[in-house]
Design an enzyme around this catalytic site. Structure first.
Site, mmCIF file in Angstrom:
data_model
loop_
_atom_site.group_PDB
_atom_site.id
_atom_site.type_symbol
_atom_site.label_atom_id
_atom_site.label_comp_id
_atom_site.label_asym_id
_atom_site.label_seq_id
_atom_site.Cartn_x
_atom_site.Cartn_y
_atom_site.Cartn_z
ATOM 1 N N GLY A 263 68.532 62.238 45.909
ATOM 2 C CA GLY A 263 69.509 62.575 44.878
ATOM 3 C C GLY A 263 68.931 62.591 43.482
ATOM 4 O O GLY A 263 69.686 62.612 42.502
ATOM 5 N N ASN B 76 50.906 73.802 47.608
ATOM 6 C CA ASN B 76 51.533 72.515 47.869
ATOM 7 C C ASN B 76 53.004 72.637 47.525
ATOM 8 O O ASN B 76 53.354 72.888 46.368
ATOM 9 C CB ASN B 76 50.876 71.421 47.002
ATOM 10 C CG ASN B 76 51.669 70.126 46.988
ATOM 11 O OD1 ASN B 76 52.325 69.780 47.954
ATOM 12 N ND2 ASN B 76 51.606 69.415 45.875
ATOM 13 N N GLY B 77 53.871 72.472 48.516
ATOM 14 C CA GLY B 77 55.298 72.511 48.217
ATOM 15 C C GLY B 77 56.062 73.395 49.172
ATOM 16 O O GLY B 77 55.640 73.658 50.300
ATOM 17 N N GLU B 78 57.215 73.862 48.705
ATOM 18 C CA GLU B 78 58.073 74.736 49.493
ATOM 19 C C GLU B 78 58.697 75.791 48.592
ATOM 20 O O GLU B 78 59.082 75.501 47.455
ATOM 21 C CB GLU B 78 59.212 73.944 50.166
ATOM 22 C CG GLU B 78 58.789 72.753 50.996
ATOM 23 C CD GLU B 78 58.060 73.120 52.280
ATOM 24 O OE1 GLU B 78 58.077 74.315 52.660
ATOM 25 O OE2 GLU B 78 57.467 72.220 52.897
ATOM 26 N N LEU C 30 50.395 69.131 55.468
ATOM 27 C CA LEU C 30 51.489 68.461 56.155
ATOM 28 C C LEU C 30 52.386 69.578 56.670
ATOM 29 O O LEU C 30 53.056 70.257 55.886
ATOM 30 C CB LEU C 30 52.256 67.535 55.208
ATOM 31 C CG LEU C 30 53.466 66.805 55.792
ATOM 32 C CD1 LEU C 30 53.044 65.870 56.916
ATOM 33 C CD2 LEU C 30 54.217 66.039 54.717
ATOM 34 N N CYS D 192 51.660 69.207 50.848
ATOM 35 C CA CYS D 192 50.226 69.298 51.053
ATOM 36 C C CYS D 192 49.477 68.768 49.840
ATOM 37 O O CYS D 192 50.065 68.360 48.848
ATOM 38 C CB CYS D 192 49.821 70.750 51.304
ATOM 39 S SG CYS D 192 50.718 71.520 52.674
ATOM 40 N N ILE E 14 67.253 51.026 51.905
ATOM 41 C CA ILE E 14 66.558 49.750 51.786
ATOM 42 C C ILE E 14 67.485 48.756 51.089
ATOM 43 O O ILE E 14 68.102 49.088 50.072
ATOM 44 C CB ILE E 14 65.258 49.912 50.971
ATOM 45 C CG1 ILE E 14 64.208 50.643 51.808
ATOM 46 C CG2 ILE E 14 64.718 48.565 50.518
ATOM 47 C CD1 ILE E 14 63.672 49.859 52.979
ATOM 48 N N ASP F 180 55.996 80.375 54.100
ATOM 49 C CA ASP F 180 56.308 80.653 52.705
ATOM 50 C C ASP F 180 55.032 80.856 51.891
ATOM 51 O O ASP F 180 55.057 81.500 50.834
ATOM 52 C CB ASP F 180 57.171 79.551 52.097
ATOM 53 C CG ASP F 180 56.636 78.149 52.306
ATOM 54 O OD1 ASP F 180 55.703 77.979 53.106
ATOM 55 O OD2 ASP F 180 57.162 77.219 51.679
#
Length: 632
Positions: free
Chosen positions: A363, A75-77, A51, A2, A290, A100
């Site tokens: 990664g 904003n985040g998780e 989002l 977000c 890519i 969350d």
């Protein structure tokens, strides 16, 4: 993922115009295209762009407690939110949603300012406590999610996920910071302890800021750090523990109520993440990569190999290596000048991923915590030499050799000894600070005008690295370098790149290899389990032997590469020439135009190599136009 923004009046509770908050959050629409919200009260306003990832139905923000006393934007998780929810419910807390975000509200009520220590995740959030008239800002341990803030002339503190959110506030004073420009030219990015716009700050990783109305703005406080203190353990036991931690970190980041996948370059790090995802998934993992239309830059064959090994649903796209049409997209995405050219392919792979998924695992982070960069291997070797030779012998001998030996950039690797001699003539911190830079101090000084030198007041970009390494909680020189990378390079370059490029296409990127427990474990590894036999990430590669083939584990590291030097001798030669007459650069009075011309001419003729420096100057020029309207 977000975007958040807000206003908090520090002195008196003046009304906050919700349209002003909305204006700030509208600039962050790319971070949250699924919804928006604004909440205001006397003296405070919070805004959010969403989002939707978790609890799609009831997770809207700003989110308040039923009594309206606490309000947050996030904003985040928080990956451990379900465990925290159970813990808080056992303490009598009643939840209204399955998000969350709500854990933050109840966590604050239960634990106060130290609630952030309980959160495992990537995040930047703001919480307002009406009873205490307190605003609390928090950022995750490693700095995955950004948060900018500044004081403005009406006595308020403003904050936002990106610089553009603050730029939307009409009272923000816009003046470029000469010190940030010095930092950018040295490193190719503006570090977290600086900002392109003077007076704006970034909340440091692993810190929170708590301020109360009627009191001066507080300084950020650290709630997390890591000390590099090796522990004796057998390699086999360490491999088992590492594999277990990596698996846990990947599984915890697979929680989502939307489609999820992974970036797959075919390197050790992304391949490791995909291996653990495949192990934990019921169905095929969605992966993407890519490739480039130049064979020497293309790694898709390795990505194909891993995709086949783990039976993923793999998609790839070949793009032109001269994909410089994205320049304006980069400038708009970063706001601050950013010259890591791998941002171009990063944007393209995020764009490809977003066609199928909303969340993608990467990664990133393994090179920093396990010592995977070539500069780490070189530094470890140089540190051994420094241990064997006293400074009284080493500095005059190697210092002299470094000054006399020719610079042979065109020659085979074993003949390019000048930088090694120069490094051995310095302290480890001084040498490493130079190695992480892209434009050396002497070259920068040759470009500056007297006006710029005076404005810098002795500020030199590399000094922050030297100070960080000299004070690092580390027991060897390589560990000190890794610590400095975690504090400076990782949040300033790598995580900024991934955040801005993924958010530009409304994609959430997650970095399981930066789980803080994994970082803390890596900090306990002895030197020989980080670098051995000229190989970095030694223990990680040993632990992954059961999952990955040898040619993936031990091939030469490439990373995303773009041929910027060739661009400025070919399709972008005109852009290089325009730098000499750039109105935006000229208005600053920072540079000697003739010095820039010499650099451009020498590069275009092939006499010298200055592709990265020209790219930096071009990105600086574009950023001056974008942020300050310079040259218009």
């Amino acid at each position: 993922m977000c975007g958040i923004a807000g206003i908090f009046h520090l002195e008196t509770a003046k009304p906050v115009d919700p349209d002003r908050i909305r204006l700030m959050t509208d600039t962050l629409a790319h971070r949250g295209p699924d919804g928006s919200g604004v909440w205001t009260a006397q003296g405070v306003g919070l805004g959010h762009r969403r989002l939707s990832i978790i609890d799609l139905e009831t997770g809207a923000q700003p989110m308040a407690t039923p009594d309206g006393k606490l309000v947050t934007v996030f904003n985040g998780e928080i990956y451990n939110y379900r465990a925290l929810r159970l813990e808080l419910q056992a303490q009598g807390h009643v939840f209204q949603t399955d998000s969350d975000t709500e854990v933050i509200l109840h966590g604050w009520r239960q634990w106060g300012p130290l609630c952030i220590e309980h959160f495992d995740g990537m995040f930047a959030f703001a919480l307002y406590d009406d009873d205490a008239k307190t605003l609390y800002l928090g950022r995750d341990r490693l700095g995955v999610k950004p948060l900018y803030y500044a004081e403005v002339s009406d006595g308020s503190l403003i904050f936002a996920s990106e610089l553009k959110g603050l730029l939307a506030h009409p009272l923000l004073r816009r003046r470029p910071s000469e010190q940030a420009v010095e930092d950018f030219l040295a490193f190719g990015y503006v570090p977290d302890d600086a900002c392109f716009v003077a007076g704006i700050k970034k909340l440091p990783a692993g810190h929170y800021l708590m301020t109360r109305r009627g009191l001066p703005l507080a300084e950020p406080r650290s709630y997390w750090d890591v000390a590099f203190a090796p522990k004796r353990r057998k390699a086999e036991a360490a491999e088992e523990e590492l594999a277990s931690l990596m698996g846990d970190a990947v599984r915890s980041r697979m929680i989502a109520d939307v489609p999820l996948g992974a970036f797959l370059s075919g390197g050790v790090d992304s391949s490791s993440v995909v291996a653990f995802m495949a192990e934990a998934s019921r169905g095929a993992v969605e992966t993407c990569s890519i490739g480039f239309d130049q064979a020497d830059l293309d790694e898709t064959a390795y990505a194909d190999q891993i995709a086949e090994r783990f039976a993923t649903n793999h998609r790839k796209r070949i793009v032109a290596a001269d994909d410089f049409a994205l320049i304006d997209t980069l400038v708009s995405g970063f706001d601050e000048p950013f010259a890591d050219a791998s941002a171009l392919p990063t944007y393209r792979v995020c764009e490809l991923a977003r066609e199928k998924v909303t969340v993608s695992l990467s990664g990133d982070g393994a090179d920093e915590i396990f010592a995977g960069y070539r500069r780490h291997v070189f530094h470890a070797g140089e540190e051994r030499a420094r241990t064997l030779l006293p400074a009284a012998v080493r500095q005059p001998v190697f210092g002299t050799l470094g000054s006399l030996y020719p610079k042979l950039d065109w020659a085979p690797q074993f003949l390019r000894a000048k930088s090694t001699f120069q490094s051995l003539g310095r302290t480890g911190a001084e040498a490493y600070a130079d190695s992480v830079g892209v434009t050396g101090s002497a070259l920068r000084q040759s470009l500056y005008s007297d006006t710029m030198r005076a404005a810098l007041q002795g500020h030199r970009a590399e000094d922050r690295y030297i100070r960080m390494m000299e004070s690092a909680p580390a027991e060897d020189g390589l560990a000190a370098a890794q610590y400095a990378d975690l504090k400076i390079w990782l949040p300033g370059d790598i995580l900024t790149k991934v955040d801005r490029m993924s958010m530009a296409v409304s994609l959430e990127a997650r970095e399981p290899l930066l789980d803080h427990r994994l970082v803390e474990f890596a900090a306990t590894l002895p030197l020989k389990q980080r670098v051995r036999g000229g190989t970095g990430k030694w223990l990680m590669k040993q632990a992954m032997r059961r999952y990955l083939p040898e040619d993936i584990l031990f091939r030469r590291k490439m990373g995303f590469v773009t041929p910027i030097s060739a661009w400025f001798r070919g399709p972008l030669a005109g852009e290089a020439d325009r730098l000499v007459s750039s109105t935006a650069l000229a208005e600053t009075e920072w540079f000697d135009r003739q010095a820039i011309k010499r650099i451009v001419d020498a590069h275009k003729s092939g006499r010298e190599e200055h592709g990265r420096l020209i790219w930096q100057l071009m990105m600086l020029d574009r950023s001056l136009q974008h942020v300050f309207g310079a040259g218009r």
